[in-house]
Design a protein around this motif. Structure first.
Motif, short mmCIF file in Angstrom:
data_model
loop_
_atom_site.label_atom_id
_atom_site.label_comp_id
_atom_site.label_asym_id
_atom_site.label_seq_id
_atom_site.Cartn_x
_atom_site.Cartn_y
_atom_site.Cartn_z
N GLY A 50 0.80 -1.22 0.00
CA GLY A 50 0.00 0.00 0.00
C GLY A 50 0.83 1.26 0.00
O GLY A 50 0.35 2.32 -0.40
N SER A 51 2.09 1.16 0.41
CA SER A 51 2.98 2.33 0.49
C SER A 51 3.97 2.39 -0.66
O SER A 51 4.99 3.08 -0.57
CB SER A 51 3.74 2.32 1.82
OG SER A 51 4.52 1.12 1.95
N ALA A 52 3.69 1.69 -1.75
CA ALA A 52 4.61 1.66 -2.89
C ALA A 52 4.85 3.07 -3.41
O ALA A 52 3.94 3.90 -3.48
CB ALA A 52 4.06 0.77 -3.99
N SER A 53 6.10 3.35 -3.80
CA SER A 53 6.47 4.68 -4.29
C SER A 53 6.13 4.82 -5.77
O SER A 53 5.93 3.83 -6.50
CB SER A 53 7.96 4.93 -4.09
OG SER A 53 8.73 4.07 -4.91
N GLY A 54 6.11 6.07 -6.23
CA GLY A 54 5.88 6.32 -7.64
C GLY A 54 6.96 5.73 -8.52
O GLY A 54 6.70 5.28 -9.64
N ASP A 55 8.20 5.71 -8.03
CA ASP A 55 9.31 5.13 -8.80
C ASP A 55 9.11 3.64 -9.01
O ASP A 55 9.40 3.10 -10.09
CB ASP A 55 10.64 5.38 -8.08
CG ASP A 55 11.06 6.85 -8.14
OD1 ASP A 55 10.53 7.57 -9.01
OD2 ASP A 55 11.89 7.26 -7.31
N GLU A 56 8.63 2.94 -7.98
CA GLU A 56 8.37 1.51 -8.12
C GLU A 56 7.32 1.24 -9.18
O GLU A 56 7.46 0.33 -10.01
CB GLU A 56 7.88 0.93 -6.79
CG GLU A 56 8.91 0.86 -5.68
CD GLU A 56 8.32 0.28 -4.41
OE1 GLU A 56 8.00 -0.93 -4.42
OE2 GLU A 56 8.15 1.04 -3.43
N ILE A 57 6.28 2.03 -9.17
CA ILE A 57 5.19 1.84 -10.13
C ILE A 57 5.67 2.17 -11.53
O ILE A 57 5.37 1.45 -12.51
CB ILE A 57 3.99 2.72 -9.73
CG1 ILE A 57 3.48 2.31 -8.35
CG2 ILE A 57 2.88 2.63 -10.77
CD1 ILE A 57 2.45 3.25 -7.76
N GLN A 58 6.44 3.23 -11.68
CA GLN A 58 6.96 3.61 -12.99
C GLN A 58 7.90 2.55 -13.55
O GLN A 58 7.86 2.23 -14.74
CB GLN A 58 7.69 4.95 -12.91
CG GLN A 58 8.25 5.42 -14.24
CD GLN A 58 8.83 6.81 -14.17
OE1 GLN A 58 8.42 7.61 -13.33
NE2 GLN A 58 9.78 7.10 -15.05
N GLN A 59 8.74 1.99 -12.70
CA GLN A 59 9.65 0.93 -13.14
C GLN A 59 8.89 -0.28 -13.67
O GLN A 59 9.28 -0.90 -14.67
CB GLN A 59 10.57 0.53 -11.98
CG GLN A 59 11.65 -0.46 -12.36
CD GLN A 59 12.58 -0.76 -11.20
OE1 GLN A 59 12.40 -0.24 -10.10
NE2 GLN A 59 13.58 -1.60 -11.44
#
Length: 258
Positions: A233-242
């Protein structure tokens, strides 16, 4: 004889004095009676006018009451305005559709929408889930009953009117006992996904996406299913973009090289 005359003269002199005394007493009594019969101005029933300070207080009270009434009316109007989960009209052919019971999946979906410049559609149950419904430690809670019933299909409150406009659908959900909530089955059975690309993603505390995605394939067999991804639930925007960059979707309208 002389004595009689003296007495007579004395009586004659006393009579006018007695008349003057009587006249004075009568006049005084008459004046007193007249004063008692006439009402004074202090005891008359004249209306009492309000002072300016009293009038000002009433105006302030009236103004305050009117302001409260207007505020309540505006509040009622605001509450009667329905919110919509329908995507706004746009040129994109990418949709992020998601179900979120506690807000974790909603955060990931919002990040994806911003990243992909996509439309966003929230899958809202017709009967909202309460905390008691999600109390997984109770076998009889609503979530457990639905997950244990292969035929369970919770109703969705609002349908998507323009599904034909989308070619790529990112489909998000939380993990409930290792699987997607049954309302995702309702969503997939409600539309024709022939020729569309479905990219699943989920949120959980520890479980991976596992079979939760592959078990959904039969509900949209004519779609092209991509490998899914699990996020905290706390995933960062960078993780999602990757993750999005690694999909390598070669599709018109899909933003490559993010």
């Amino acid at each position: 004889m002389k004595k009689v005359m003296i007495v007579f003269m004395a009586l004659t002199m006393l009579l006018p004095l007695a008349g003057c005394g009587g006249s004075s007493t009568a006049s005084g009594s008459s004046a007193a009676g007249s004063s008692t019969a006439q009402p004074s101005s202090e005891t008359s029933e004249a209306p009492v006018s309000k002072s300016s300070s009293d009038t000002g207080s009433e105006e302030q009270s009236s103004s305050s009451s009117q302001g409260t009434s207007d505020a309540e009316a505006e509040g009622e109007t605001s509450q009667q305005t329905p919110s919509s989960s329908q995507p706004q009209d746009s040129a994109t052919n990418i949709l992020v559709a998601y179900f979120s019971a506690t807000g974790n999946t909603e955060g990931i979906a919002a990040e994806l929408q911003n990243l992909l410049q996509a439309d966003l559609y929230q899958i809202i149950p017709q009967v909202p889930y309460t905390q008691e419904d999600l109390n997984y430690s109770e076998d009889e809670c609503r979530a457990n009953q639905e997950q244990n019933d292969p035929s369970a299909r919770p109703a969705i409150s609002e349908s998507l009117e323009n599904m034909d406009d989308y070619d790529v659908i990112f489909l998000g959900y939380p993990i409930w006992w290792g699987q997607a909530p049954k309302i995702i089955s309702t969503f997939l059975e409600s539309y024709d996904f022939s020729g569309k690309v479905i990219v699943p993603f989920c949120t959980s505390g520890s479980s991976g996406i596992g079979s939760s995605a592959s078990n959904l394939h039969d509900l949209a067999p004519d779609a092209q299913w991509m490998d899914g991804q699990r996020f905290s639930g706390s995933a960062s925007g960078d993780e999602i973009q990757q993750w999005v960059n690694g999909l390598e979707l070669e599709y018109e309208g899909f933003p490559a090289g993010l």
